[in-house]
Design an enzyme around this catalytic site. Structure first.
Site, PDB file in Angstrom:
ATOM      1  N   LYS A  27       0.836  -1.208   0.000  1.00 39.97           N
ATOM      2  CA  LYS A  27       0.000   0.000   0.000  1.00 39.97           C
ATOM      3  C   LYS A  27       0.870   1.257   0.000  1.00 39.97           C
ATOM      4  CE  LYS A  27      -3.121   0.557   3.421  1.00 39.97           C
ATOM      5  NZ  LYS A  27      -3.065   1.785   4.217  1.00 39.97           N
ATOM      6  N   SER A  28       1.888   1.287   0.846  1.00 33.97           N
ATOM      7  CA  SER A  28       2.734   2.486   0.943  1.00 33.97           C
ATOM      8  C   SER A  28       3.403   2.793  -0.393  1.00 33.97           C
ATOM      9  CB  SER A  28       3.825   2.272   1.995  1.00 33.97           C
ATOM     10  OG  SER A  28       3.255   2.180   3.268  1.00 33.97           O
ATOM     11  N   ARG A  32       2.738   5.997  -3.122  1.00 30.46           N
ATOM     12  CA  ARG A  32       3.853   6.859  -3.535  1.00 30.46           C
ATOM     13  C   ARG A  32       4.064   6.822  -5.048  1.00 30.46           C
ATOM     14  NH1 ARG A  32       4.284   5.603   1.649  1.00 30.46           N
ATOM     15  NH2 ARG A  32       5.589   6.773   3.089  1.00 30.46           N
ATOM     16  N   GLY A 100      -5.342   7.705   5.283  1.00 29.34           N
ATOM     17  CA  GLY A 100      -4.459   8.656   5.949  1.00 29.34           C
ATOM     18  C   GLY A 100      -3.213   8.915   5.117  1.00 29.34           C
ATOM     19  N   ARG A 128      -9.175  11.769  12.406  1.00 35.04           N
ATOM     20  CA  ARG A 128      -7.716  11.637  12.597  1.00 35.04           C
ATOM     21  C   ARG A 128      -7.017  12.997  12.503  1.00 35.04           C
ATOM     22  NH1 ARG A 128      -5.578   6.758   9.044  1.00 35.04           N
ATOM     23  NH2 ARG A 128      -3.766   7.061  10.390  1.00 35.04           N
ATOM     24  N   SER A 174       6.701   9.208  12.450  1.00 37.27           N
ATOM     25  CA  SER A 174       5.730   8.990  11.379  1.00 37.27           C
ATOM     26  C   SER A 174       6.370   9.157  10.009  1.00 37.27           C
ATOM     27  CB  SER A 174       4.579   9.992  11.525  1.00 37.27           C
ATOM     28  OG  SER A 174       3.862  10.080  10.315  1.00 37.27           O
ATOM     29  N   ASP A 327       2.092  -1.068  11.848  1.00 37.67           N
ATOM     30  CA  ASP A 327       0.752  -1.540  11.474  1.00 37.67           C
ATOM     31  C   ASP A 327       0.493  -2.977  11.927  1.00 37.67           C
ATOM     32  OD1 ASP A 327       0.058   0.842  10.316  1.00 37.67           O
ATOM     33  OD2 ASP A 327       0.793   0.279   8.330  1.00 37.67           O
ATOM     34  N   ARG A 358      -6.140   2.037  17.874  1.00 36.89           N
ATOM     35  CA  ARG A 358      -5.880   0.598  17.782  1.00 36.89           C
ATOM     36  C   ARG A 358      -5.536  -0.031  19.125  1.00 36.89           C
ATOM     37  NH1 ARG A 358      -2.945   0.247  11.910  1.00 36.89           N
ATOM     38  NH2 ARG A 358      -4.909   0.168  10.760  1.00 36.89           N
ATOM     39  N   ARG A 400      -7.475  -3.386   9.685  1.00 36.29           N
ATOM     40  CA  ARG A 400      -6.527  -4.298  10.352  1.00 36.29           C
ATOM     41  C   ARG A 400      -7.116  -4.909  11.627  1.00 36.29           C
ATOM     42  NH1 ARG A 400      -2.385  -3.587   6.861  1.00 36.29           N
ATOM     43  NH2 ARG A 400      -1.887  -1.444   6.308  1.00 36.29           N
TER      44      ARG A 400
HETATM   45  C1  S3P Z   1       2.527   4.753   6.229  1.00 37.24           C
HETATM   46  C2  S3P Z   1       3.057   5.117   7.437  1.00 37.24           C
HETATM   47  C3  S3P Z   1       2.498   4.679   8.725  1.00 37.24           C
HETATM   48  C4  S3P Z   1       1.559   3.490   8.573  1.00 37.24           C
HETATM   49  C5  S3P Z   1       0.624   3.657   7.422  1.00 37.24           C
HETATM   50  C6  S3P Z   1       1.405   3.816   6.131  1.00 37.24           C
HETATM   51  C7  S3P Z   1       3.150   5.263   5.003  1.00 37.24           C
HETATM   52  O1  S3P Z   1       1.778   5.753   9.304  1.00 37.24           O
HETATM   53  O2  S3P Z   1       0.821   3.300   9.754  1.00 37.24           O
HETATM   54  O3  S3P Z   1      -0.229   2.541   7.302  1.00 37.24           O
HETATM   55  O4  S3P Z   1       2.871   4.739   3.910  1.00 37.24           O
HETATM   56  O5  S3P Z   1       3.939   6.212   5.102  1.00 37.24           O
HETATM   57  P1  S3P Z   1       2.513   6.866  10.191  1.00 37.24           P
HETATM   58  O6  S3P Z   1       3.452   7.584   9.339  1.00 37.24           O
HETATM   59  O7  S3P Z   1       1.428   7.765  10.700  1.00 37.24           O
HETATM   60  O8  S3P Z   1       3.175   6.089  11.298  1.00 37.24           O
END
Ligand code: S3P
Length: 448
Positions: A27-28, A32, A100, A128, A174, A327, A358, A400
Site C-alpha cells: 500500500k505504501s 507513492r 491517511g 484523525r 511517522s 501496522d 488501535r 486491520r
Molecule cells: C505509512 C506510514 C504509517 C503506517 C501507514 C502507512 C506510510 O503511518 O501506519 O499505514 O505509507 O507512510 P505513520 O506515518 O502515521 O506512522
C-alpha cells in the site's frame, strides 16, 4: 460505528491452512508511485499496484490536480504527470475515503504550489489529526483551515507561493509526516534538511531518488537520520514495480502459525528492513518462518516466506522496534494470545491515531474473546495460552482490526465474529477469497 449496512463475518477453527498465498501490492509503495507519477514529467508505468479503496481514492484526487491516471489492467497503471509545481487547484473537494497516507502525502505534495484544495474523508479519516502534517508544513508557508486544534477534515489547504527550502526536525515517529515534508521540499528553492529520530519506512526516499530527485540520507550521531533534498526538483516519469505488501501478508502468515498442521508459502514479499519488525519478533517467539530466494526487485528487497504452524512463546518487544512494525501490533497481539507466557509490546502511543484507536480496539477485542492483558501507559502486555473466542469485535472502520480478529477465530475454541468487514477492501480486497483458498472457514451468519 456499526450500522444497518455493516457486514459481519465469523471465523472458526478448521483444517490446517495449506497452499500459496499471493498477497496484493504494498500500500505504501502504491500510494507513492501514483503521487510521484503525478508530480513527474512524462509517463510513469506501474505494475503490481494495489487495487484497493485507499489507492483508488488517491488516484481520484490526483486527477483533480491535473494528472492523467489510466488503469490498463489489474495492477497496471499509466500516469502522465504535470511536472513539479504544475498542479492546479481541484475543482471540487477531494475525498480520500479511509486513507491517511494518501491524504497526508498529497497535502505535502501540493504545499509549495500556490493552489487550494479541500480534503475530506470517511468518518474514520475525519477523526484523525491532520495537525501533525499541516503544522510542520507551515515552515514552507502553507496556511490552512481545519476543524479544531487537531485540524481535522474537512480541511482547506492553501499552498505557498515562492516557497524557500527549510530545515525541519520531525519529532513524531511517522513516515507520513516525513514524506509530506520531503514532497513539499520538491518545489521549494534550495536544499531542505528533514531529520527524524526514528527510522521510519524509507519508500519515499528510495522512490524520489529513482525519479531523479537530488536526495541524500545521512545518519545522525545522536541516532536517526537527516535527509537533504534539493528544490526545485525535476522528476522524470519511470517504471515502478510494486512488491507484495508485508503488512497484508501478516494476516495469512500469523494464521498459518496458529492453526495446527498449517504450511503456506507467501511469494515475493517486500522485505525492506524498515518493514520487517513483525517477522523479527515472530522469529524470536519461535515461529517457523523461512525466507527463501532473497532478491532485489524494483529497488526493494523481496523474498518468499514459507510459514509452518509453530509453538510460540511470549517475548519483550522493545519500543525501538515500533517504526518497523507499526501496522502489525493488532496481529501480533493475536499471535501473542496463542503464545506461551507474556508478550510485552512497549511504546505503542502512535497506535492511538491510526484508522481507529488501535490500542483500545485491540484491548476490547482481546477482552471480548477471553484473552488476559494489561495496558500500562502506552504498553500492551498480553498473556497467552488457550483462547476461548466467542466474542463479537467492534472494528471501528479499521481494516486491520477486522483481519486480526478473524485470524484469531481461525484457532480459538469458539468462533470469533467481527462486526463489519467492509473496510478490509481499503487495503486487501482479496483477503476473504485468499484465506478461503488456503482452507479458512468464514461464516456470513455467526450461527451457521
Ligand atoms: C505509512 C506510514 C504509517 C503506517 C501507514 C502507512 C506510510 O503511518 O501506519 O499505514 O505509507 O507512510 P505513520 O506515518 O502515521 O506512522
Amino acid at each position: 460505528m456499526q450500522n444497518a449496512n455493516s457486514t459481519p463475518l465469523s471465523a472458526r477453527r478448521g483444517a490446517p491452512l495449506k497452499g500459496v498465498a499471493q498477497v496484493p501490492g504494498d500500500k505504501s509503495i502504491s500510494q507513492r508511485a501514483l503521487i510521484l507519477g503525478a508530480l513527474a514529467q512524462g509517463e510513469t508505468r506501474i505494475s503490481g499496484l494495489l487495487e484497493s479503496g485507499d489507492v483508488h481514492s488517491t488516484a481520484g484526487a490526483l486527477r483533480g490536480f491535473g494528472a492523467e491516471l489510466t488503469a490498463e489492467g489489474p495492477g497496471r497503471w499509466r500516469v502522465k504527470g504535470t511536472g513539479v509545481g504544475h498542479w492546479r487547484s481541484p475543482a471540487s473537494e477531494l475525498n480520500f475515503g479511509n486513507s491517511g497516507t494518501g491524504s497526508r502525502l498529497v497535502m505535502g505534495a501540493m504545499a509549495t504550489t500556490p493552489i487550494t484544495a479541500v480534503f475530506t474523508g470517511d468518518a474514520s479519516l475525519r477523526s484523525r489529526p491532520m495537525a501533525r502534517v499541516v503544522d510542520p508544513l507551515k515552515v514552507f508557508g502553507v496556511t490552512y483551515e481545519g476543524q479544531g486544534a487537531k485540524a481535522l477534515m474537512p480541511l482547506t489547504l492553501h499552498g505557498a507561493k515562492d516557497a524557500r527550502a527549510a530545515t525541519v526536525h520531525v519529532a513524531t515517529a511517522s513516515a507520513q509526516v516525513k514524506s509530506a515534508l520531503l514532497l513539499a521540499a520538491l518545489n521549494a528553492q534550495g536544499t531542505s534538511h528533514i531529520s527524524q529520530d526514528a527510522l521510519t519506512r524509507d519508500h519515499s526516499e528510495k522512490m524520489l531518488a529513482a525519479f531523479g530527485a537530488r536526495i541524500t540520507v545521512t545518519p545522525r550521531a545522536e541516532g536517526g537520520e537527516t535527509i537533504a533534498i534539493e528544490g526545485p526538483a525535476r522528476l522524470a516519469g519511470c517504471n515502478v514495480e510494486v512488491p507484495r505488501d508485508p503488512s497484508s501478508a501478516a494476516f495469512p502468515l500469523v494464521s498459518a502459525l496458529i492453526v495446527p498442521g498449517s504450511e503456506i508459502t507467501l511469494p515475493a514479499i517486500l522485505l525492506n528492513p524498515r518493514r520487517t519488525g513483525l517477522i523479527e519478533t515472530l522469529l524470536e517467539m519461535g515461529a517457523r518462518i523461512e525466507v527463501q530466494n532473497r532478491r532485489v526487485s524494483g529497488g526493494e528487497e523481496i523474498g518468499d516466506l514459507v510459514v509452518r504452524h509453530s509453538e510460540l512463546k511470549g517475548v519483550e518487544v522493545p519500543a525501538s522496534r515500533a517504526p518497523s512494525m507499526i501496522d502489525e501490533y493488532p496481529i501480533l497481539a493475536v499471535a501473542a494470545a496463542f503464545a506461551k507466557g507474556k508478550t510485552a509490546m512497549r511504546g505503542l502511543e502512535e497506535l492511538r491515531v491510526k484508522e481507529s484507536d488501535r490500542l483500545e480496539a485491540v484491548a476490547r477485542g482481546l477482552k471480548l474473546n477471553g484473552v488476559k492483558y494489561e495496558i500500562e501507559g502506552d504498553d500492551l502486555i498480553v498473556e497467552g495460552g488457550a483462547v476461548p473466542g466467542g466474542g463479537t469485535v467492534p472494528t471501528h472502520m479499521d481494516h486491520r482490526i477486522a483481519m486480526s480478529f478473524l485470524t484469531m477465530g481461525l484457532a480459538s475454541e469458539k468462533p470469533v465474529t467481527v462486526d463489519d468487514v467492509a473496510m478490509i477492501a481499503t487495503s486487501f480486497p482479496e483477503y476473504q477469497d485468499l484465506m478461503r483458498g488456503l482452507g479458512a472457514e468464514f461464516m456470513e451468519r455467526p450461527n451457521e
